[in-house]
Every structure is written in C-alpha cells, then in structure tokens.
Design a protein around this motif. Structure first.
Motif, mmCIF file in Angstrom:
data_model
loop_
_atom_site.group_PDB
_atom_site.id
_atom_site.type_symbol
_atom_site.label_atom_id
_atom_site.label_comp_id
_atom_site.label_asym_id
_atom_site.label_seq_id
_atom_site.Cartn_x
_atom_site.Cartn_y
_atom_site.Cartn_z
ATOM 1 N N HIS A 9 -23.351 23.495 57.266
ATOM 2 C CA HIS A 9 -23.898 24.776 56.813
ATOM 3 C C HIS A 9 -23.764 24.824 55.293
ATOM 4 C CE1 HIS A 9 -24.711 29.047 56.486
ATOM 5 N NE2 HIS A 9 -23.651 29.130 55.711
ATOM 6 N N ASP A 11 -24.907 27.221 51.781
ATOM 7 C CA ASP A 11 -25.484 28.473 51.307
ATOM 8 C C ASP A 11 -25.109 28.703 49.846
ATOM 9 O OD1 ASP A 11 -26.924 30.835 51.387
ATOM 10 O OD2 ASP A 11 -25.318 31.992 52.315
ATOM 11 N N ILE A 17 -18.207 36.178 49.235
ATOM 12 C CA ILE A 17 -18.242 35.216 50.342
ATOM 13 C C ILE A 17 -17.392 35.756 51.481
ATOM 14 C CG2 ILE A 17 -17.626 32.878 51.059
ATOM 15 C CD1 ILE A 17 -18.056 32.035 48.089
ATOM 16 N N ILE A 19 -15.148 34.921 53.937
ATOM 17 C CA ILE A 19 -14.296 33.767 54.233
ATOM 18 C C ILE A 19 -14.035 33.644 55.731
ATOM 19 C CG2 ILE A 19 -12.011 32.740 53.837
ATOM 20 C CD1 ILE A 19 -12.162 33.950 50.993
ATOM 21 N N LEU A 22 -16.966 32.082 57.349
ATOM 22 C CA LEU A 22 -17.026 30.672 57.003
ATOM 23 C C LEU A 22 -16.049 29.865 57.867
ATOM 24 C CD1 LEU A 22 -18.310 28.626 55.013
ATOM 25 C CD2 LEU A 22 -16.263 28.928 53.633
ATOM 26 N N CYS A 23 -14.864 30.395 58.075
ATOM 27 C CA CYS A 23 -13.881 29.713 58.930
ATOM 28 C C CYS A 23 -14.412 29.528 60.350
ATOM 29 C CB CYS A 23 -12.571 30.489 58.951
ATOM 30 S SG CYS A 23 -11.644 30.367 57.422
ATOM 31 N N ARG A 25 -17.387 28.858 61.142
ATOM 32 C CA ARG A 25 -18.354 27.760 61.129
ATOM 33 C C ARG A 25 -17.666 26.398 61.143
ATOM 34 N NH1 ARG A 25 -23.489 28.852 60.291
ATOM 35 N NH2 ARG A 25 -24.118 30.885 59.536
ATOM 36 N N LEU A 36 -9.642 24.858 54.810
ATOM 37 C CA LEU A 36 -10.446 25.751 53.991
ATOM 38 C C LEU A 36 -9.998 25.648 52.544
ATOM 39 C CD1 LEU A 36 -12.512 28.099 53.720
ATOM 40 C CD2 LEU A 36 -10.569 29.642 54.054
ATOM 41 N N ALA A 83 -18.870 23.300 56.026
ATOM 42 C CA ALA A 83 -19.591 24.458 55.504
ATOM 43 C C ALA A 83 -19.256 24.612 54.028
ATOM 44 C CB ALA A 83 -19.205 25.712 56.274
ATOM 45 N N VAL A 85 -20.204 27.177 50.776
ATOM 46 C CA VAL A 85 -20.856 28.390 50.282
ATOM 47 C C VAL A 85 -20.450 28.563 48.827
ATOM 48 C CG1 VAL A 85 -21.123 30.885 50.516
ATOM 49 C CG2 VAL A 85 -20.845 29.460 52.563
ATOM 50 N N CYS A 99 -16.381 28.309 48.554
ATOM 51 C CA CYS A 99 -15.532 28.047 49.722
ATOM 52 C C CYS A 99 -16.092 26.823 50.443
ATOM 53 C CB CYS A 99 -15.513 29.230 50.683
ATOM 54 S SG CYS A 99 -14.684 30.681 50.028
ATOM 55 N N ALA A 101 -15.275 24.609 53.968
ATOM 56 C CA ALA A 101 -14.539 24.490 55.220
ATOM 57 C C ALA A 101 -14.911 23.150 55.858
ATOM 58 C CB ALA A 101 -14.872 25.642 56.161
#
Length: 144
Positions: A9, A11, A17, A19, A22-23, A25, A36, A83, A85, A99, A101
């Motif tokens: 992912h 972005d 963000i 977070i 995101l975690c 994902r 992370l 991921a 971002v 971030c 992950a």
C-alpha cells in the motif's frame, strides 16, 4: 524468500497520517513480526529551533518510486505486507511526516526492509522538505 505475493500500500496525502489504520495494513497471519517506523517533525535542526515543516512532492513520480522501493524491499526480504504513507503540506512539530509498516515471518527481515525503505526514500523519491525557523526557512536535501 517465500513464494507468497506481498500486500503493498502506497499513499501520499495531505493531512495527518492515521497510524492505527496503517498498522492494520501491515501483517498477515503468516507474519510473526510487524514493524512500524514513524518519522516525526522535530523542534530543532542544525542548532536552530524549528517551528514547522512543509513537504512538496511530484506526486505521480513519487508514488511510482515508492512502489518500486516497496517491491524491491519485498524481493530482497521475506515481507508479507508493506505500507508507506508520506504526508505533504504543513506538518507541525510532533506530527508524523512518514510512516512505514512492514511485516515478515521474522523480525530481522522486517527491520532490514524498513531500514532499506526509509534510507532509499530519502535518497531517491521526489519529495522535498522545507524547515521553518523563527528567523526564516530553508529547503533540506539528503540527496548526494
């Protein structure tokens, strides 16, 4: 490396963000490690007090480069999900600007992939950072 296809992912976004999202994902049922990395705006740089940051990006090219970096990391290490971002626009002190992950069956691959990703982003992705101080501002570059 395993034969599984990693979930990726990417972005580039305006605004904070998420977070926690995101975690969500990062990680699959086959992964024992989820890592992370959060890059945050700090209140100082090179001996000067920083008031805030501003990021600009060549979005389409940056997304392509981030995708390449993620694919490369997944090819080098056993990564189940990745991921990335990155935020653009104004970032206040303490807020996340990037971030990453990464999940893997084992922690060593997650750490190596994450380190590779952030180091490569700073060198190659067309995202620019401007630091603001009480007495002015300056564009910052880590490219060689």
């Amino acid at each position: 490396m395993s034969e599984r296809k990693p979930r990726i992912h990417i972005d580039i976004q305006d605004g904070p963000i998420d977070i926690a999202a995101l975690c969500e994902r990062a990680g699959t049922d086959a992964d024992g490690a989820a890592l992370l990395f959060v890059g945050r705006a700090r209140n100082h740089s090179n001996g000067k007090a920083v008031t805030h940051l501003d990021y600009e990006a060549y979005r389409s090219m940056a997304v392509r480069e981030l995708e390449k970096i993620a694919q490369d990391a997944c090819g080098r290490w056993d990564v189940g999900a990745c991921a990335i971002v990155h935020r653009v626009g104004r970032v206040v002190i303490g807020d996340a600007s990037i971030c990453i992950a990464v999940s893997s069956p084992h922690r060593d691959d997650a750490y190596r992939a994450s380190r590779f990703i952030i180091d490569t982003i700073k060198k190659t992705v067309p995202i620019w950072k401007k630091e603001y101080y009480e007495d002015g501002s300056m564009w910052i570059s880590e490219r060689g």
